[in-house]
Write an enzyme that holds these catalytic residues in place. Structure first.
Site, PDB file in Angstrom:
ATOM      1  N   LYS A 102      77.764 -33.564  34.637  1.00  0.00           N
ATOM      2  CA  LYS A 102      78.320 -34.736  34.755  1.00  0.00           C
ATOM      3  C   LYS A 102      77.232 -34.869  35.705  1.00  0.00           C
ATOM      4  O   LYS A 102      77.675 -34.246  37.096  1.00  0.00           O
ATOM      5  CB  LYS A 102      80.017 -34.413  35.229  1.00  0.00           C
ATOM      6  CG  LYS A 102      79.925 -35.566  35.339  1.00  0.00           C
ATOM      7  CD  LYS A 102      81.840 -35.579  35.741  1.00  0.00           C
ATOM      8  CE  LYS A 102      82.379 -36.542  36.899  1.00  0.00           C
ATOM      9  NZ  LYS A 102      83.837 -36.571  36.715  1.00  0.00           N
ATOM     10  N   LYS A 108      77.870 -37.111  30.601  1.00  0.00           N
ATOM     11  CA  LYS A 108      77.781 -37.870  31.106  1.00  0.00           C
ATOM     12  C   LYS A 108      77.029 -38.241  32.360  1.00  0.00           C
ATOM     13  O   LYS A 108      76.735 -37.596  33.842  1.00  0.00           O
ATOM     14  CB  LYS A 108      79.628 -37.884  31.534  1.00  0.00           C
ATOM     15  CG  LYS A 108      80.369 -38.933  32.677  1.00  0.00           C
ATOM     16  CD  LYS A 108      81.998 -38.349  32.969  1.00  0.00           C
ATOM     17  CE  LYS A 108      82.787 -39.254  33.593  1.00  0.00           C
ATOM     18  NZ  LYS A 108      83.139 -38.386  34.504  1.00  0.00           N
TER      19      LYS A 108
END
Ligand code: PBG
Length: 329
Positions: free
Chosen positions: A201, A254
């Protein structure tokens, strides 16, 4: 390189049925997960200005929403809570019976077959908006403390699975949280409940609209002391390897669109299921351009989802899930 060069590749593009027969990547509604924001204490759904078409839902009409999602063929949702009370430790996120536990209960009553994944992170529940516990280090500087955060995150995961969540998805980016959550779930009798880890992330500006939607913008500093530097590719290998070692069942990258190389690299390097999160900023940018008539929304959405799958994602978390389900019918 193919040993047999095809001199006229255009031949295969002249006819829709041939294009379809040789298409390498197909996106289906079964590949999509829809994120839902659930707000405590409100009767009505509230529109999120920066994310046209997306709402902060109230518990009241969650059953109706769940049925609609399920009837569109979307296999699962991921839940984010917006509590009435926030405090330094984010208690409203991990106490039993909190807003998310209640939401899981309502959704499972309405549509038991709709999968429920829960995001596990403190930022929506802490008054300072950080994803972990804020403390002072030896020099008196405010930091986000890793180890004390693990306790609270694992408690949160435990509360959600007891309430009926099918899978938990830690997004906090503290080191060691997958292991800690795995231990907690095992001890609580949930050995078969998988962990979808936001292993990779990035500290991205594309979470802007989400932070408005969830009221979780950090009060001081930013998230770059725990989320990854967008400049780094190979660091993703280390993050993914660690999470798998700790017991992650599915990895996630992400955001999605600026990080297709990362998705591809993980797919090629790990024999593990892989998800990608098309985040709020990706959604809002496309919505805004479509509203101005600058891009064709349907075509753009299906193109982006196809690209994310082509890069190597097995499934995609996307705010476009409901619209895409209709386009794909
Ligand atoms: C919680 C969390 C965030 C997102 C998913 N889980 C926000 C953040 O890290 O700031 C972002 C999702 C999106 O932008 O759609 N930590």
């Amino acid at each position: 390189m193919s040993p047999f060069p095809i001199h006229r590749p255009r031949r295969l593009r002249q006819n829709p049925f041939i294009r379809s027969l040789i298409r390498e990547t197909k996106v289906g509604v079964e590949d999509l997960v829809f994120p839902l924001f659930i707000r405590e204490g409100e009767k009505e759904a509230k529109a999120i200005p920066s994310m046209p078409g997306i709402y902060q839902h109230s518990l009241n009409h969650l059953a109706k929403e769940a049925k609609e999602i399920f009837h569109l063929g979307i296999p699962a949702v991921i839940l984010f809570g917006i509590p009435r009370q926030k405090d330094l430790l984010g208690k409203s996120g991990y106490e039993e019976g909190n807003i998310i536990c209640e939401a899981i209960d309502r959704m499972k009553q309405a549509t038991p077959e709709l999968g429920v994944i829960t995001d596990v992170c403190l930022c929506e529940y802490t008054s300072h908006g950080h994803c972990g516990v804020v403390a002072k280090n030896g020099a008196g500087k405010k930091i986000v403390e890793n180890d004390s955060s693990l306790e609270l995150l694992s408690k949160m995961a435990g509360a959600y699975v007891r309430a009926g969540a099918d899978m938990v998805a830690p997004s906090d980016m503290m080191d060691g949280r997958v292991q800690k959550i795995r231990d907690e779930l095992d001890a609580a009798g949930f050995k078969e409940t998988p962990i979808l880890s936001y292993a990779v992330k990035y500290a991205s500006s594309f979470y802007g609209p989400f932070r408005e939607a969830a009221g979780s913008a950090p009060e001081f500093g930013d998230r770059s002391s725990y989320q990854m530097d967008p400049a780094n590719l190979h660091e993703a290998l280390r993050e993914a390897a660690l999470d798998l070692e700790e017991g992650a069942d599915i990895l996630m990258v992400k955001p999605a669109f600026g990080y297709l190389d990362v998705i591809r690299m993980l797919k090629e390097n790990f024999n593990a299921p892989l998800a990608a999160y098309q985040v709020s900023g990706e959604y809002s940018m496309m919505k805004a351009a479509a509203q101005k008539g600058w891009i064709d929304e349907k075509k753009a959405v299906l193109e982006c989802l196809t690209c994310i799958k082509r890069a190597g994602a097995d499934f995609i978390l996307t705010y476009f899930a409901k619209e895409a389900a209709k386009y794909l019918e």
